[in-house]
Design a protein around this motif. Structure first.
Motif, PDB file in Angstrom:
ATOM      1  N   THR A 243      32.207  50.217  23.703  1.00 42.28           N
ATOM      2  CA  THR A 243      33.319  51.031  24.186  1.00 42.28           C
ATOM      3  C   THR A 243      33.293  51.088  25.707  1.00 42.28           C
ATOM      4  OG1 THR A 243      33.285  52.372  22.177  1.00 42.28           O
ATOM      5  CG2 THR A 243      34.399  53.313  24.085  1.00 42.28           C
ATOM      6  N   LYS A 249      38.916  52.177  25.394  1.00 45.20           N
ATOM      7  CA  LYS A 249      39.031  50.886  24.721  1.00 45.20           C
ATOM      8  C   LYS A 249      37.715  50.501  24.057  1.00 45.20           C
ATOM      9  CE  LYS A 249      42.552  49.168  27.932  1.00 45.20           C
ATOM     10  NZ  LYS A 249      42.919  48.108  28.910  1.00 45.20           N
ATOM     11  N   THR A 250      37.830  49.698  23.007  1.00 48.69           N
ATOM     12  CA  THR A 250      36.654  49.183  22.311  1.00 48.69           C
ATOM     13  C   THR A 250      36.817  47.680  22.122  1.00 48.69           C
ATOM     14  OG1 THR A 250      36.237  51.256  21.129  1.00 48.69           O
ATOM     15  CG2 THR A 250      35.295  49.256  20.187  1.00 48.69           C
ATOM     16  N   LYS A 261      40.653  46.877  21.317  1.00 46.21           N
ATOM     17  CA  LYS A 261      41.358  47.962  20.638  1.00 46.21           C
ATOM     18  C   LYS A 261      41.543  49.138  21.587  1.00 46.21           C
ATOM     19  CE  LYS A 261      40.680  51.341  16.908  1.00 46.21           C
ATOM     20  NZ  LYS A 261      39.744  51.808  15.853  1.00 46.21           N
ATOM     21  N   ASN A 263      41.783  52.825  21.873  1.00 45.83           N
ATOM     22  CA  ASN A 263      41.373  53.927  21.010  1.00 45.83           C
ATOM     23  C   ASN A 263      42.479  54.976  20.881  1.00 45.83           C
ATOM     24  OD1 ASN A 263      38.849  52.706  20.706  1.00 45.83           O
ATOM     25  ND2 ASN A 263      38.014  53.778  22.482  1.00 45.83           N
TER      26      ASN A 263
END
Length: 300
Positions: A243, A249-250, A261, A263
């Motif tokens: 993360t 974001k991840t 991704k 979040n």
């Protein structure tokens, strides 16, 4: 004189021509002398043409060759393993390696991962053949490592009753001042690298904890720095997602690529890149012969 007498018999037109030629010769001589003084020979303040004065010329070292006291810890961090282990940092948008430094050869794999480094990345604690060491980062952006040669051996002297201890699972405290480690007498000790032979007993674990310590963690550090026993063993898996520092974001993998991704957002993660690559753009940890494995330990 004879020469002067001959000149008196020149016509006005011939006399003017003679004087014009004399001036041309004199001007050419002046230009030649000036060129020798200013161009060919030069001086400390007026060197040969096209060059800066000696006082203005300096010798500089390229940025990649300048000595560093810590890795350039920016981006996705990974323990990238093959025959040797590389602490590598990758660009989160491209997967390209931006910095890498080698860990000591034959050091035992440590389930603490990130915590085996000091918070500022300047030092690394490792175990080799049961002995505990801590070493400092040395090198530049081109070539670097946590060198074993200046490494400090911690708690290495045997005792009369206990013999020589063996260690595993070293980790730094949150402030980086101490190293905590599990010994083969099932006890966790702390040590200050400045006083490597002075160990402080912190906790006693269950029998057999040491021999399971290659891959499982049965202890932890509380916020106050005290060693606590875990209610159940933790087996750290190989890191496959991280993360961002701001938590928005991840980056994660589904086996076909690495996806980003956002979040809290809906929808599928967007492809960031298909594979990590080293500094020569060669794929790392993927393909028919991956060679090295990626173990993500954080995003910085």
């Amino acid at each position: 004189m004879k020469g002067d007498a001959q000149m008196t018999h020149l016509s006005p037109q011939q006399h003017a021509t003679w004087r014009k030629g004399l001036r041309s010769v004199a001007l050419a001589a002046v230009v030649f002398v000036g060129a020798v003084a200013c161009g060919a020979g030069g001086s400390a303040d007026k060197p040969p043409g096209g060059q800066a004065p000696q006082s203005a010329r300096t010798t500089s070292t390229p940025d990649r060759e300048k000595e560093l006291n810590a890795p350039v810890a920016k981006g996705i961090a990974s323990l990238t393993r093959g025959n040797l282990t590389l602490l590598a940092f990758y660009d989160p948008s491209t997967g390209r390696q931006t910095f890498g430094t080698w860990l000591p050869q034959y050091s035992e794999e440590n389930p603490w991962k990130r915590y085996s480094f000091s918070p500022d990345w300047k030092r690394y604690a490792w175990v080799k053949d049961g002995d505990l060491f801590v070493g400092s980062f040395t090198g530049s952006a081109m070539v670097s490592r946590y060198d074993e040669t200046p490494g400090t051996k911690i708690g290495g002297k045997p005792t009369f009753n206990g013999g020589k201890r063996a260690y595993r699972q070293p980790r730094f405290s949150a402030d980086g001042k101490k190293i905590y480690v599990l010994a083969n007498d099932e006890k966790v000790y702390s040590a200050d690298p400045a006083s490597p032979d002075q160990l402080t007993e912190e906790a006693t674990l269950e029998q057999g904890s040491f021999f399971g310590g290659r891959s499982e963690l049965l202890w932890d550090l509380a916020a106050d720095g005290k060693v606590v026993k875990r209610p159940a063993a933790v087996h750290p898996d190989r890191g496959a997602q991280v993360t961002s520092p701001d938590g928005t974001k991840t980056l994660l993998s589904n086996g076909a690529g690495w996806f980003l991704k956002t979040n809290g957002a809906t929808g599928d993660p967007a492809l960031a890149f298909e594979t990590f690559t080293d500094d020569t753009k060669k794929p790392v940890g993927s393909g028919p012969d991956p060679g090295m494995t990626i173990d993500l330990i954080g995003w910085y």
